[in-house]
Structures are given as C-alpha cells and as structure tokens.
Design an enzyme around this catalytic site. Structure first.
Site, PDB file in Angstrom:
ATOM      1  N   THR A   1       7.280  -3.043 -12.832  1.00  0.00           N
ATOM      2  CA  THR A   1       8.279  -3.612 -13.745  1.00  0.00           C
ATOM      3  C   THR A   1       7.558  -4.202 -14.951  1.00  0.00           C
ATOM      4  OG1 THR A   1       8.160  -5.800 -12.775  1.00  0.00           O
ATOM      5  CG2 THR A   1       9.755  -4.276 -11.791  1.00  0.00           C
TER       6      THR A   1
ATOM      7  N   LYS B   1     -10.940  -1.898   6.923  1.00  0.00           N
ATOM      8  CA  LYS B   1      -9.644  -1.336   6.527  1.00  0.00           C
ATOM      9  C   LYS B   1      -9.858   0.107   6.119  1.00  0.00           C
ATOM     10  CE  LYS B   1      -6.561  -1.500   2.522  1.00  0.00           C
ATOM     11  NZ  LYS B   1      -5.746  -2.374   1.675  1.00  0.00           N
TER      12      LYS B   1
ATOM     13  N   LYS C   1      -8.280   3.266   4.191  1.00  0.00           N
ATOM     14  CA  LYS C   1      -7.235   3.787   3.301  1.00  0.00           C
ATOM     15  C   LYS C   1      -6.748   5.103   3.884  1.00  0.00           C
ATOM     16  CE  LYS C   1      -5.806   2.466   0.285  1.00  0.00           C
ATOM     17  NZ  LYS C   1      -4.573   1.719   0.032  1.00  0.00           N
TER      18      LYS C   1
ATOM     19  N   ASP D   1      -3.947   1.704   6.094  1.00  0.00           N
ATOM     20  CA  ASP D   1      -3.020   1.546   4.965  1.00  0.00           C
ATOM     21  C   ASP D   1      -2.741   2.890   4.300  1.00  0.00           C
ATOM     22  OD1 ASP D   1      -1.656   0.901   2.658  1.00  0.00           O
ATOM     23  OD2 ASP D   1      -3.372  -0.026   1.653  1.00  0.00           O
ATOM     24  N   PRO D   2      -1.623   3.544   4.684  1.00  0.00           N
ATOM     25  CA  PRO D   2      -1.301   4.838   4.040  1.00  0.00           C
ATOM     26  C   PRO D   2      -0.476   4.698   2.765  1.00  0.00           C
ATOM     27  CG  PRO D   2       0.234   4.430   5.826  1.00  0.00           C
ATOM     28  CD  PRO D   2      -0.670   3.208   5.750  1.00  0.00           C
TER      29      PRO D   2
ATOM     30  N   ASN E   1       1.107  -4.767   0.229  1.00  0.00           N
ATOM     31  CA  ASN E   1       0.883  -5.088  -1.180  1.00  0.00           C
ATOM     32  C   ASN E   1       1.771  -4.168  -2.015  1.00  0.00           C
ATOM     33  OD1 ASN E   1      -1.459  -3.057  -0.392  1.00  0.00           O
ATOM     34  ND2 ASN E   1      -0.973  -2.705  -2.551  1.00  0.00           N
TER      35      ASN E   1
ATOM     36  N   HIS F   1      -5.259  -8.715  -1.793  1.00  0.00           N
ATOM     37  CA  HIS F   1      -5.360  -7.269  -2.047  1.00  0.00           C
ATOM     38  C   HIS F   1      -6.356  -6.989  -3.169  1.00  0.00           C
ATOM     39  CE1 HIS F   1      -3.871  -4.199  -5.000  1.00  0.00           C
ATOM     40  NE2 HIS F   1      -3.888  -3.422  -3.927  1.00  0.00           N
ATOM     41  N   SER F   2      -6.817  -5.767  -3.237  1.00  0.00           N
ATOM     42  CA  SER F   2      -7.773  -5.418  -4.288  1.00  0.00           C
ATOM     43  C   SER F   2      -7.607  -3.980  -4.756  1.00  0.00           C
ATOM     44  CB  SER F   2      -9.187  -5.611  -3.737  1.00  0.00           C
ATOM     45  OG  SER F   2     -10.120  -4.809  -4.399  1.00  0.00           O
TER      46      SER F   2
ATOM     47  N   ARG G   1      -5.250   4.928 -15.474  1.00  0.00           N
ATOM     48  CA  ARG G   1      -5.540   5.489 -14.151  1.00  0.00           C
ATOM     49  C   ARG G   1      -4.534   6.575 -13.798  1.00  0.00           C
ATOM     50  NH1 ARG G   1      -5.976   2.268  -8.309  1.00  0.00           N
ATOM     51  NH2 ARG G   1      -5.930   4.168  -7.061  1.00  0.00           N
TER      52      ARG G   1
HETATM   53  O1  LIG Z   1      -7.709   2.312  -4.949  1.00  0.00           O
HETATM   54  C1  LIG Z   1      -6.966   2.861  -4.124  1.00  0.00           C
HETATM   55  O2  LIG Z   1      -6.989   4.052  -3.886  1.00  0.00           O
HETATM   56  C2  LIG Z   1      -6.035   1.955  -3.360  1.00  0.00           C
HETATM   57  O3  LIG Z   1      -5.093   2.733  -2.686  1.00  0.00           O
HETATM   58  C3  LIG Z   1      -5.352   0.973  -4.271  1.00  0.00           C
HETATM   59  O4  LIG Z   1      -4.806   1.647  -5.362  1.00  0.00           O
HETATM   60  C4  LIG Z   1      -4.286   0.147  -3.597  1.00  0.00           C
HETATM   61  O5  LIG Z   1      -3.624  -0.622  -4.552  1.00  0.00           O
HETATM   62  C5  LIG Z   1      -4.759  -0.849  -2.632  1.00  0.00           C
HETATM   63  O6  LIG Z   1      -6.067  -0.870  -2.393  1.00  0.00           O
HETATM   64  C6  LIG Z   1      -3.924  -1.036  -1.402  1.00  0.00           C
HETATM   65  O7  LIG Z   1      -4.319  -1.771  -0.547  1.00  0.00           O
HETATM   66  O8  LIG Z   1      -2.840  -0.466  -1.315  1.00  0.00           O
HETATM   67 MG   LIG Z   2      -2.412  -1.618   0.513  1.00  0.00          MG
END
Ligand SMILES: O=C([O-])[C@@H](O)[C@@H](O)[C@H](O)[C@@H](O)C(=O)[O-]
Ligand SMILES: [Mg+2]
Length: 444
Positions: A122, A211, A213, A241-242, A289, A340-341, A423
């Site tokens: 937003t 963690k 991804k 975290d998918p 997040n 979160h990052s 990005r």
């Molecule tokens: O950098 C990535 O690919 C992550 O998926 C990131 O964009 C996410 O915002 C993040 O790290 C998350 O926890 O969802």
């Molecule tokens: Mg996440």
C-alpha cells in the site's frame, strides 16, 4: 536544540551484490537496491539510516528529505504527519496492483508485494518504509550528538545480545548468464545441500536456529529437507516459510507432518482468511510477515486467530519506535514477536539489533539476510558470535560509514540501466526459464 536541527539530508541509492537465492516468485537478482540516508545536523553530526532502495521508494524519499530541513532530529513524533503531507497520496492507500501484468496483478487476499514477498503493498507501507530510514538516521544523529546509544533513546536495552537465526535458501551456484558476483557457496537444491549450508552457517556464525525459505519445490521435497535438518540438528528450532504458496489443505498437511520438529510455520498460505483456516486446524504456531504487516491488519488477524507470531520489520512498520508499539500490541494479545529481514546492509542490521535489544518479549531468534552479503557500506562488518550480535553502548547505532565503499556501490547504481534498480525476482528467473511468470497462489 538548534544544533540538533537538520541542515542537510543526503540520499545515496546503492546496488549491493546478492546471491542467486530462490523463492516462490523466482530468484534474487544479482544486485539489490538499497537507500542510504544521511542526516547532518547544524552541529555537524551525521546520522545514518538505510531502507529499501527501489525506485518507488526513492521517489518518496526525495520530497521527505527536502521537507526535513530545519526540523530537529528529536522531533520524531512529527515525522509520520510530515511524511504523509509531502509524500502521501491517500488515493493510493488501497492495495496496489502490480504494473507487471499477468499473475502478478492479482488482487484482494493474493495481491502480494511482487517485489518483496512482504504482503499487500500500500502507499502507506511504502511511505512508512521510507520514513523508517529517516527515523533511524535521526536517532543515530541524536545519539551521536548526546553520546547515547540508540537503544537508550528507545528507553534502554533489556538484553546485551540479540539472537539471530540462520536463513537457509535453496540456491544456484551462480546467477544465469554469468551475471553478478561469484561466491563459494555452491548450489543447494536438495536436502543434503541445505544441511551443508546450515552447517556452514552454524560453524561460521554459531547460529542454532534455522529457517528455510520454501515455496520453491513441491511441499514433499521441502518436508524432506526439514526432516534432514531435524536429523542433522536434533532439537534445534526450525522454521519453514513458503511465502504463502500453499493452499489450506496443503498447509495443514505440511503442518501435520512437521508438527514435531517446527518451531513455527511461516506464512504457509496467503491472506488472513486462509491463515485463519490453517491455524484452526493445527496446533503448530503460525508466523507471518505477510498477512500482518501494518497496524490496520492486526484487529482482523488477531480476532480470527490467524497468527501466533508476528515477524515485525522496522522498515515497513514505520521505524524503531513503531516496532516497539507493535511489540506492545502483540504483548497485549498474547501474540509472539520476532523480526523479519530482506536483503540489507549493516546499518539496518544495527538498527534492528538496537530495537530488538529493547523488546522484553522477543520470543524467537530474529531473521537476517546479512550473512549472505559480501558487501557493505560500513567501515567494519558486524560479526555474529554464537549466533548473536552484541548490543553496544557506543553513541548512536555504533557503526561508521566507509565513504569509499558507499561511493563504489553508488557508482554501480549510477551505471545500471534500470535493470536492477527495482527488485524483480521473476525477471531474474526468466533468464534461466524464459516463460517464467510469478506463480499464482496457491501454487500447491
Ligand atoms: O529474500 C527473499 O527471497 C525472501 O523471501 C524475502 O523477500 C521475504 O520478505 C522474507 O525473507 C520472508 O521472510 O518472507
Ligand atoms: Mg517470511
């Protein structure tokens, strides 16, 4: 107070090398945009801040930088209204549609931020992300001017070190077409590759929670990877975290299969409604997040029991002080909290660490992409010990800028033709898979 008035604001967009990390939308581009903010006081003190550097953020940062001149660095409660006045556009405050077309242009519960996997995008969130870079720079300047660390300006630290977790990614050995910088991590595309990656993180940085991804491969493969991690690191906290890629039934199946090894499941499904359905069907805590990313999203998500852990991010929640407000709300409703990052540099890591040090109820090790980075704008990179960062008492954030490094990363941004200035993980993926479009969710 006059010496704390802002005499100059410098904005320096940079492109930072980023490895080919895979996620459900595609793959990281070889370079990620960040914005470095410098606030210079009339007294000659410079404060540092950092935030997202995509073009849409830069467009908001410029008017805010101009409007800040003459304000004092202590005048932080006035920042949101100032930002709303100079860069706000209430007509954009509904979920943004992606300009990329195709499945990216989903709306409603599925209208995720195509660039950042950070939930609905937003105008408010964009503005708050920009504001956060200025808030951190003001706090840094204020701290340097008074000899106080940022955590003291936030009310004081309640811990001397902050725990971080290893952030594991399926990844390629190199970016397609020979682009970007090289590193020596190699590919990690299966359970043994991820376990090797985790060992390297543990050996090098002392991380004890992990963690992964997910949302990259079909769930059965990601379940196998988590099982391999559980076997290699028995009893250690694990997360998957998918980024909202699964349907409710798939999420429930994964939750059931991994209920004995996961600390929490992060954003298995997209949107509060689906997350609430998943939460109702599993005892495993759900973290997010994506569906709770603003104060406005809290009432519905908490009322429906959609999440048990919020992963705050001082960038899009609007700064370090807003993160403390988020912590108070979570505490009130018995919801866990962690941070979160995204790809970031040391200024943001230092800022995260200062605010994390002040949060009494930080229930889980924080995420950070920092160990994936090989470049920084700091004179000295921050160093994890035993999976933690020490919380220093040096004035401000306690970090110093290396101007040569900043200039080099800025030159890369200047030289870029626009390919990397915002990005776009799907565009990066198309170099390897020409027909790739951001997958619609649920993907599985
Ligand atoms: O950098 C990535 O690919 C992550 O998926 C990131 O964009 C996410 O915002 C993040 O790290 C998350 O926890 O969802
Ligand atoms: Mg996440």
């Amino acid at each position: 107070m006059d010496r704390l008035a802002i005499a100059e604001v410098r904005l320096t967009p940079v492109l930072v090398a980023d490895p080919p990390l895979l996620n459900t939308q595609g793959v990281h581009q070889p370079y990620a945009p960040r914005l470095i903010v410098e606030v210079v006081t009339r007294g000659g003190v410079t404060g540092l801040g950092e935030t997202y550097g995509d073009t849409v953020y830069l467009d908001l940062a410029r008017p805010l930088a101009d409007a800040l001149l003459g304000h004092t660095v202590t005048d932080l409660n006035a920042l949101p209204a100032l930002a709303a006045r100079v860069c706000g556009d209430p007509s954009l405050s509904s979920p943004r549609r992606s300009s990329r077309g195709g499945p990216d242009a989903a709306t409603g519960a599925d209208a995720v931020d195509a660039a950042g996997l950070r939930g609905v995008q937003t105008a408010d969130k964009l503005r708050l992300s920009v504001l956060s870079g200025f808030e951190v720079a003001c706090l840094d300047a204020w701290g340097r001017a008074t000899g106080l660390p940022v955590h003291a300006l936030l009310g004081g630290k309640v811990r001397d070190r902050v725990a971080y977790s290893a952030y594991l990614f399926y990844r390629w050995a190199a970016h397609p077409a020979g682009r970007g910088e090289s590193d020596d991590w190699g590919a990690a595309l299966d359970p043994s590759g991820i376990v090797a990656q985790a060992r390297r993180f543990a050996d090098r940085h002392g991380f004890t929670s992990f963690k992964l991804k997910g949302g990259v491969f079909p769930p059965a493969q990601e379940i196998a990877t988590i099982r391999a991690l559980a076997a290699a690191f028995p009893g250690r906290p694990l997360r998957l975290d998918p980024n909202g890629a699964w349907s409710v039934p798939t999420s429930l199946q994964v939750a059931h299969e991994l209920r004995d090894v996961l600390e929490y499941l992060e954003d298995p499904a997209s949107g509060t409604a689906r997350m609430a359905e998943v939460a109702a069907g599993t005892p495993l805590p759900l973290a997010t997040n994506m569906c709770v990313t603003t104060f406005r999203e809290i009432p519905e998500a908490f009322a429906r029991g959609a999440v048990q852990v919020v992963l705050g991010d001082h960038h899009y929640w609007g700064g370090l002080r807003a993160t403390r407000e988020l912590a108070a709300v979570c505490r009130t409703f018995g919801i866990g909290l962690s941070l979160h990052s995204n790809t970031h540099l040391g200024i943001s890591l230092a800022a995260m660490t200062h605010v994390a040090a002040t949060l009494p109820d930080l229930d889980h090790a924080c995420d950070t992409h920092y160990p994936w980075g090989t470049e920084d704008v700091l004179a000295e990179r921050l160093v994890f010990r035993d999976g933690h960062l020490d919380v220093g008492d040096a004035p401000g954030l306690g970090v110093d800028l290396d101007r040569d490094r900043l200039a080099a990363l800025h030159r890369r941004w200047l030289a870029d033709d626009g390919t990397y200035r915002s990005r776009d993980d799907a565009a990066a993926m198309r170099l390897a898979e020409p027909g790739w479009v951001t997958p619609a969710v649920p993907r599985w």
